[in-house]
Design a protein around this motif. Sequence first.
Motif, short mmCIF file in Angstrom:
data_model
loop_
_atom_site.label_atom_id
_atom_site.label_comp_id
_atom_site.label_asym_id
_atom_site.label_seq_id
_atom_site.Cartn_x
_atom_site.Cartn_y
_atom_site.Cartn_z
N LYS A 325 -23.96 44.62 106.91
CA LYS A 325 -25.21 43.94 106.57
C LYS A 325 -25.42 43.87 105.06
CE LYS A 325 -27.64 45.01 110.88
NZ LYS A 325 -28.76 45.75 111.49
N ALA A 326 -25.01 44.91 104.34
CA ALA A 326 -25.13 44.88 102.88
C ALA A 326 -24.27 43.77 102.29
CB ALA A 326 -24.72 46.24 102.30
N LEU A 327 -23.07 43.62 102.83
CA LEU A 327 -22.18 42.56 102.35
C LEU A 327 -22.77 41.19 102.66
CD1 LEU A 327 -19.54 41.86 100.99
CD2 LEU A 327 -18.35 42.21 103.16
N LEU A 328 -23.38 41.04 103.81
CA LEU A 328 -24.02 39.77 104.15
C LEU A 328 -25.19 39.48 103.22
CD1 LEU A 328 -24.16 37.35 106.06
CD2 LEU A 328 -25.56 38.74 107.61
N ALA A 329 -25.99 40.50 102.92
CA ALA A 329 -27.11 40.32 101.99
C ALA A 329 -26.62 39.92 100.61
CB ALA A 329 -27.92 41.61 101.91
N GLY A 330 -25.57 40.59 100.13
CA GLY A 330 -25.01 40.24 98.83
C GLY A 330 -24.49 38.81 98.81
N ILE A 398 -32.30 36.30 107.38
CA ILE A 398 -31.13 37.14 107.10
C ILE A 398 -31.49 38.21 106.08
CG2 ILE A 398 -28.81 37.19 106.09
CD1 ILE A 398 -28.36 34.40 107.25
N ILE A 399 -32.22 37.83 105.04
CA ILE A 399 -32.60 38.79 103.99
C ILE A 399 -33.46 39.91 104.59
CG2 ILE A 399 -33.98 39.08 101.89
CD1 ILE A 399 -33.03 36.20 101.12
N GLU A 400 -34.41 39.53 105.42
CA GLU A 400 -35.27 40.53 106.04
C GLU A 400 -34.48 41.49 106.93
OE1 GLU A 400 -39.26 37.66 106.24
OE2 GLU A 400 -38.00 37.95 108.01
N GLU A 401 -33.48 40.95 107.62
CA GLU A 401 -32.70 41.78 108.56
C GLU A 401 -31.67 42.67 107.86
OE1 GLU A 401 -31.08 38.81 111.09
OE2 GLU A 401 -32.85 38.70 112.40
N THR A 402 -31.30 42.32 106.63
CA THR A 402 -30.24 43.07 105.94
C THR A 402 -30.75 43.89 104.76
OG1 THR A 402 -29.76 41.15 104.52
CG2 THR A 402 -28.48 41.36 106.56
N ASP A 403 -32.01 43.73 104.39
CA ASP A 403 -32.57 44.36 103.20
C ASP A 403 -32.41 45.88 103.22
OD1 ASP A 403 -34.27 44.06 100.69
OD2 ASP A 403 -35.50 45.44 101.87
N GLY A 404 -32.77 46.51 104.32
CA GLY A 404 -32.68 47.97 104.39
C GLY A 404 -31.27 48.47 104.24
N SER A 405 -30.33 47.80 104.87
CA SER A 405 -28.91 48.20 104.78
C SER A 405 -28.40 48.08 103.36
CB SER A 405 -28.06 47.34 105.72
OG SER A 405 -28.39 47.60 107.07
N LEU A 406 -28.75 46.98 102.70
CA LEU A 406 -28.31 46.78 101.31
C LEU A 406 -28.85 47.91 100.43
CD1 LEU A 406 -26.98 45.06 99.09
CD2 LEU A 406 -29.13 43.78 98.92
N ARG A 407 -30.11 48.28 100.59
CA ARG A 407 -30.70 49.34 99.78
C ARG A 407 -30.04 50.68 100.04
NH1 ARG A 407 -35.09 47.55 97.24
NH2 ARG A 407 -35.84 45.54 97.95
#
Length: 473
Positions: A325-330, A398-407
């Motif tokens: 998910k972090a990679l998707l957010a990036g 997508i941003i909302e769903e991946t934000d926590g993982s990226l952080r």
Amino acid sequence: MAKAEIGVIGLGVMGANLALNIADNGYHVAVYNRTTSRTDEFAASAGELADRVTACATLEEFVAAIKPPRPVIIMVKAGAPVDEQIAALQPLLEANDIIIDAGNANFRDTMRRFTDLEGSGLTFIGMGVSGGEEGARHGPSIMVGGAEAAWKRVEPVLTAISAKYEGEACAAWLGENGAGHFVKTIHNGIEYADMQMIAEVYGVMRDHLGMDAPSIAAVFSAWSTGPLDSYLIDITAEVLKVSDVVSNRPIVDIIVDAAGQKGTGRWAVIESQMMGVPATAIEAAVAARSLSAMRAERKNAQVRFGLPPQQARREGQQVIDDLEKALLAGKVAAYAQGFAVMTAASAEFDWKLPMATTARIWRAGCIIRSRFLDEIATAFTDTPDVANLAMTPAFSKIIEETDGSLRRIVSESVLNGLPVPALASAVSYFDTYRRERGTANLIQAQRDFFGAHGFERFDADGAHHGPWGGEQG
């Protein structure tokens, strides 16, 4: 012998494969290379396509071999060699002939060449080509800039040789003069960011989770069936599986960690700055490549400072899911920034770049081809005037769903001394972009204090200065 319908100058890997692609699609092509032996080698290796190839020993012979009005593709090193080739060709060509620069040109050079050729009777096209060696041979993504009438004349051959996505040609006219090469530059900038983020996630798995190359390969293979499905994810899985024939170790483990670059990533960063549009993921990726080249300095720094002590780490599928998910957010950040830069350039140069079309022609053939691009094309089709891709309904979700993982991934990486510059830039980009009240008010106060630059107030119109007690200068 029948005359050729198109010509190719420059028989390096890309030029040779492009010429074979043209012949493979039923067109007769004339070819020329400054080194005659290379032309002879190419002709000898053309095999069953030889009857659709005319190999020429001189430029005069080359021009004479093409049916007027002549389309001539130049595939030589960017910069001065292109200007030299145009200068050599110009006296031999006739009115309405088309010179097509298909190399990785700086779009500002392309715009200058349009100006230089005005009044000459010749037509010029700046054409971005993506897909590497395989794409050139079997179907690249093609980004055309120039007069639309010129595009119409060469459209049949360019669409024939391009990659296809569900039957749709990945070739399009994108706008006047330098539009095609500008879009190719931003494509390459996004490619830098995409590759860097993949490498950062690989580094977390290798250096923090202690996974070996085959195990990491299995993770990327699994991701290739999900939202990250792309050419770069596919080849990452493949290279991680391969063992060196000499040492029998994973070949990725014996490759020197110093990444090369040919300039297009830097151009993308420069142009984003010129447009005043932040492209922080691309900037981080370019800087990371430059740092990777400083191997001796990095070695000395590790001896001097050591590495931070490892913190407690998470285990299991949860952290792998967070990495995905972090990679998707990036990836969303990098594409949002790249398309924002193109939007700004489109306005500045009056290109009217078709963003949905750009995404569509990147869906096959090019290095950043992915499932993701189909979603981008749909987003720009549904909301063509959106200021930023992140603000479209699909990508906001997508941003909302991946934000926590990226952080979590960025935080854990920082605590453990793992460099994730591109992923970290995505966090900062999103946080800055979505915060109404930032901190630039202090910067404006500082600028006014030392330079009397002035500032705006929320409670009054016009420019103002502060009642500073210090001396301004």
